[in-house]
Scaffold this motif. Structure first.
Motif, PDB file in Angstrom:
ATOM      1  N   ILE A 154       0.843  -1.206   0.000  1.00  0.00           N
ATOM      2  CA  ILE A 154       0.000   0.000   0.000  1.00  0.00           C
ATOM      3  C   ILE A 154       0.876   1.252   0.000  1.00  0.00           C
ATOM      4  O   ILE A 154       0.682   2.178  -0.793  1.00  0.00           O
ATOM      5  CB  ILE A 154      -0.954   0.011   1.203  1.00  0.00           C
ATOM      6  CG1 ILE A 154      -1.865  -1.230   1.208  1.00  0.00           C
ATOM      7  CG2 ILE A 154      -1.773   1.292   1.224  1.00  0.00           C
ATOM      8  CD1 ILE A 154      -2.884  -1.274   0.117  1.00  0.00           C
ATOM      9  N   TYR A 209      -1.787  -7.215   3.538  1.00  0.00           N
ATOM     10  CA  TYR A 209      -2.633  -6.058   3.828  1.00  0.00           C
ATOM     11  C   TYR A 209      -2.759  -5.860   5.338  1.00  0.00           C
ATOM     12  O   TYR A 209      -2.688  -4.728   5.838  1.00  0.00           O
ATOM     13  CB  TYR A 209      -4.008  -6.243   3.194  1.00  0.00           C
ATOM     14  CG  TYR A 209      -4.987  -5.125   3.496  1.00  0.00           C
ATOM     15  CD1 TYR A 209      -5.037  -3.984   2.699  1.00  0.00           C
ATOM     16  CD2 TYR A 209      -5.867  -5.209   4.575  1.00  0.00           C
ATOM     17  CE1 TYR A 209      -5.928  -2.957   2.974  1.00  0.00           C
ATOM     18  CE2 TYR A 209      -6.762  -4.181   4.856  1.00  0.00           C
ATOM     19  CZ  TYR A 209      -6.791  -3.062   4.055  1.00  0.00           C
ATOM     20  OH  TYR A 209      -7.671  -2.047   4.346  1.00  0.00           O
ATOM     21  N   ASN A 255      -1.407  -1.311   6.459  1.00  0.00           N
ATOM     22  CA  ASN A 255      -2.359  -0.735   5.506  1.00  0.00           C
ATOM     23  C   ASN A 255      -2.665   0.730   5.768  1.00  0.00           C
ATOM     24  O   ASN A 255      -3.442   1.345   5.048  1.00  0.00           O
ATOM     25  CB  ASN A 255      -3.674  -1.530   5.536  1.00  0.00           C
ATOM     26  CG  ASN A 255      -4.196  -1.715   6.958  1.00  0.00           C
ATOM     27  OD1 ASN A 255      -4.478  -0.744   7.657  1.00  0.00           O
ATOM     28  ND2 ASN A 255      -4.330  -2.964   7.396  1.00  0.00           N
TER      29      ASN A 255
END
Length: 608
Positions: free
Chosen positions: A441, A465, A469
Motif C-alpha cells: 500500500i 494487507y 495498511n
C-alpha cells in the motif's frame, strides 16, 4: 567569510532544499515525518519554516512512510529520493526494517531519526536505550548494518561534512543505498555560524563508469566464442537508463533475454526476443534457454537465488557467466567473468566491438507455446469455483492499458506476477529483494507520487494487507489515487503451499489452521472504507474486470476485494528453489521431500 546563524536543524533543512537532481528539480523531493520526542522541537520547527521550499508529509507508521519513500526512489530510477524523520525510540527502530529493504534493493533514502542528548545532561531520557558497557550506544546504532552510510550528528558543524557524504552515497551507482544521520535532539536546536557558500545549490550527477579495457576485450572474446548466449537483465539496466540500449543490443546481435524481478519491464512482453523470466518464477521458455546457454550475459543483476534457481538453471557443461555490473561485488559472484561498468556504456561498447556479429535464432516456437499455455492459466474459472491468484492476475492483465503499472512485494503475487504478467515497458514494480510484507500500500503511494501519469495497480494478499495498511488513509488524505486488488484467501496462502510442498502439515499459516477460539471474520470492505477509500467487493472475475475499469480516473484510492482459493499456485513455469527440509522427521511426507531436495541439490553449480 560571510556566515549565517542557524540552528543545526534549520541548516540541514535549508541545505537539503537546495540539492538538485539532474533535471533541475529537488533531489530530496520532500520529507516524511512523524514527530515525537527527539525531533518535534528541532527538526519540526525547521521543516515548518521551510515547508514551501521542502514539503513535509505526515504518515501513519514510520516503517510504511519509509516504504513510500523507497518506492518513490525506485520508481524514479534512483534519480530522486525522499527523507524520513522520526522520534528517538520506537519511531527510529520502526525504520530499521525499511532500511534493510532499501539496503538489499540498493535504493536511496535519507533517514533522520532523532537521537539522545549529545550533552548527556538529562540522561537517561525518555525512550533512551542504555548499554551497560558502552556509553555512546543508542537505539539508532541498529541502523549500522542496514545502511550504506551512518553518522551521528552531535555537534552543529557536523552537517558540513555529513550531508555531502550522505548524498554522495545516495547518488553513487555502485554504493547507492540508504543513509542514516542520527540527529541528537539538543544538537538540532543549537545555533552555529554556517558559511553562506555551504547553501549554494548543487546538481548531483549520476556518474557512468567506463569499463576497464582489458575486461572489455575479454568480454568481447567470450561473446564472440559463444554459440547460444542468453541475456539476464536486472534492475541495474533500469537504474542506468539502459532499457532501450539493451533492447537494441539484443536485436542487433539476435540474443534472447529474460528479465529478473527487478528488471521486469525493461521491454514489452511482445518483444520477440523477450523470453519471459528466469529461475524459480521463470517461464518455461526462459528456463529452457538458461539450460542451453553457453554464455550467460548477466547485466545489472545481483544473481539472487530466485533468479538462478538456487544456482541450478544454468545447466550446460562449461557455461560461462559474464557479469556486467557497476558494483564489483556483484560482477564477480560465483567466479563470474567481470565487466565492471555502467550498463548502458558497457552494452554500447560491447555492441560496437561485436559489429555485425549475429547469433542463430532462439527457439521462438517455445516462446509462442509458453504464452499460449499461460493464456489458459490466466483464464477465468468455470462454475462457482473461487479464482486462483493466477486467474486474478489474468483479469488485471485483460483490463490493463499501456499506462498500467502493476506492483507488489510479498506472498503469492511476486511469483505469480513475475511468471505470468504481460506488461508494457516500465509497467512493473516489485520489491522482491527483501520481499517485505506491508510494502504494498505504501509502495503504491510512492510510485504514484513519482509517476502521476501511470495507472498504478497494487496487488496485495490479505496477509500483507493486515501487516500494514495505514498509508491507505494517507493516500486518501493527500488525494493520490491508485487501485488496490486485495485477494482474500484467509491467511498466508503462499507460505502454506511451500509448507505442504516440503512435507509439512498445514499449520499456522491459513487462519483456520492457526490456534483460535473464534473463527476470523475480517471485513476488508468495511476496513478499507473506514479509511476513506472507495471500496468494491467483486463477486468473481467478471466483476473484478468491471471494477478495474470503473476505478480508472478516480481521485482517491480504490480497493477491490475478491475472495480467492489459497490452494493453487501458477501451475506453470518455475525451477527448484533450495529450502531447508529436515533430515529427520516423523512425517513420511517430510522424508520424501528431503530425498527430492538432496537430488535437486546435486545439480547446483557453486562456481562458474
Amino acid at each position: 567569510m560571510t556566515t549565517i546563524r542557524l540552528t543545526a536543524a534549520q541548516a540541514l533543512v535549508r541545505w537539503l532544499s537546495l540539492q538538485q537532481a539532474e533535471d533541475g528539480s529537488r533531489f530530496i523531493e520532500g520529507v516524511w515525518a512523524i514527530f515525537g520526542h527527539g525531533n518535534v522541537a528541532g527538526l519540526g520547527e525547521a521543516l515548518h519554516a521551510h515547508r514551501d521550499a521542502l514539503p513535509t508529509w505526515r504518515g501513519h507508521n514510520e516503517q510504511t512512510m519509509a516504504h513510500t519513500a523507497i518506492a518513490y526512489a525506485k520508481a524514479s530510477k534512483r534519480r530522486k529520493a525522499m527523507a524520513v524523520t522520526t522520534s528517538i525510540g520506537p519511531g527510529a527502530t520502526n525504520l530499521v526494517t525499511a532500511a534493510a529493504l532499501a539496503h538489499v534493493n540498493r535504493l536511496p533514502v535519507l533517514f533522520i531519526p532523532g537521537d539522545v542528548f549529545a550533552s548527556r545532561a538529562p540522561d537517561p531520557v525518555l525512550q533512551q536505550v542504555e548499554d551497560f558497557g558502552d556509553g555512546i550506544v543508542s537505539a539508532n546504532d541498529c541502523f549500522r548494518p542496514v545502511v550504506r552510510y551512518f553518522d551521528r550528528i552531535s555537534r552543529p558543524e557536523h552537517i558540513l561534512t555529513a550531508l555531502p557524504r550522505a548524498l554522495q552515497v545516495m547518488t553513487d551507482p555502485a554504493t547507492c543505498g540508504p543513509v542514516c544521520l542520527a540527529f541528537c535532539q539538543d544538537t538540532q536546536a543549537e545555533a552555529f555560524d554556517y558559511p553562506v557558500e555551504f547553501f549554494q545549490p548543487r546538481v548531483w550527477h549520476i556518474r557512468r563508469p567506463e569499463p576497464d579495457q582489458r575486461e572489455l576485450e575479454a568480454a568481447v572474446a567470450t561473446l564472440k566464442a559463444a554459440q547460444n548466449p542468453l541475456i539476464v537483465a536486472g534492475g541495474g539496466v533500469i537504474y542506468s537508463g539502459a532499457e532501450a540500449t539493451l533492447r537494441d543490443f539484443a536485436r542487433t546481435h539476435n540474443i534472447p533475454f529474460v528479465e529478473t524481478q527487478a528488471g521486469k519491464g525493461i521491454a514489452s512482453w511482445e518483444d520477440r526476443l523477450n523470453f519471459g523470466t528466469p529461475g524459480v518464477t521463470g517461464s518455461d521458455c526462459g528456463n529452457k534457454l538458461a539450460a542451453e546457454a553457453d554464455v550467460v550475459l548477466a547485466v545489472g543483476t545481483r544473481l539472487q537465488d530466485f533468479t538462478t534457481g538456487s544456482w541450478t538453471i544454468f545447466k550446460r557443461p562449461g557455461r560461462r557467466i559474464l557479469s556486467v555490473n557497476v558494483q564489483p561485488h556483484d560482477a564477480t559472484k560465483r567466479g563470474a567473468q567481470p565487466l565492471v561498468a555502467d550498463a548502458r556504456v558497457a552494452l554500447e561498447k560491447l555492441s560496437a566491438a561485436l559489429g555485425a556479429h549475429r547469433f542463430a535464432d532462439p527457439d521462438f516456437a517455445a516462446r509462442d507455446a509458453w504464452f499460449k499455455a499461460t493464456d489458459a492459466v490466466m483464464a477465468a474459472p468455470t462454475g462457482n469455483l473461487l479464482p486462483s491468484d493466477a486467474q486474478v492476475v489474468g483479469a488485471v492483465y485483460r483490463a490493463a492499458t499501456p499506462k498500467t503499472l502493476v506492483m507488489g512485494a510479498a506472498g503469492s503475487m511476486p511469483g505469480v506476477l513475475h511468471t505470468l504478467w504481460r506488461g508494457s515497458e516500465g509497467g512493473y514494480h516489485m520489491e522482491y529483494g527483501f520481499s517485505c510484507m506491508g510494502y504494498e500500500i505504501a509502495g503504491a503511494l510512492g510510485i504514484k507520487m513519482a509517476l502521476p501519469d501511470r495507472e498504478v495497480v497494487c496487488m496485495v494478499g490479505d496477509g500483507s494487507y493486515m501487516m500494514a495498511n495505514s498509508e491507505l488513509a494517507t493516500a486518501v488524505m493527500m488525494g493520490v489515487p491508485f487501485t488496490v486488488v486485495l485477494t482474500d484467501n484467509r491467511g498466508f496462502g503462499c507460505i502454506n503451499r511451500l509448507q505442504k510442498h516440503t512435507g509439512g502439515a498445514p499449520f499456522n499459516n491459513l487462519l483456520d489452521d492457526a490456534w483460535h477460539v473464534n473463527a476470523s471474520r475480517i471485513d476488508f470492505v468495511a476496513h478499507a472504507g473506514s479509511m476513506g477509500a472507495k471500496v468494491v467487493k467483486a463477486g468473481g472475475i467478471a466483476e473484478l474486470e468491471a471494477a478495474l475499469a470503473d476505478a480508472r480516473g478516480a481521485s482517491i484510492p480504490t480497493v477491490i476485494v475478491i475472495d480467492t482459493d489459497p490452494g493453487p499456485g501458477t501451475g506453470a513455469g518455475g525451477s527448484w528453489w533450495e529450502v531447508g527440509v529436515p533430515e529427520v522427521s516423523t512425517r513420511k511426507e517430510v522424508l520424501a521431500a528431503r530425498k527430492e531436495h538432496e537430488a535437486a541439490a546435486r545439480a547446483q553449480r557453486l562456481v562458474n
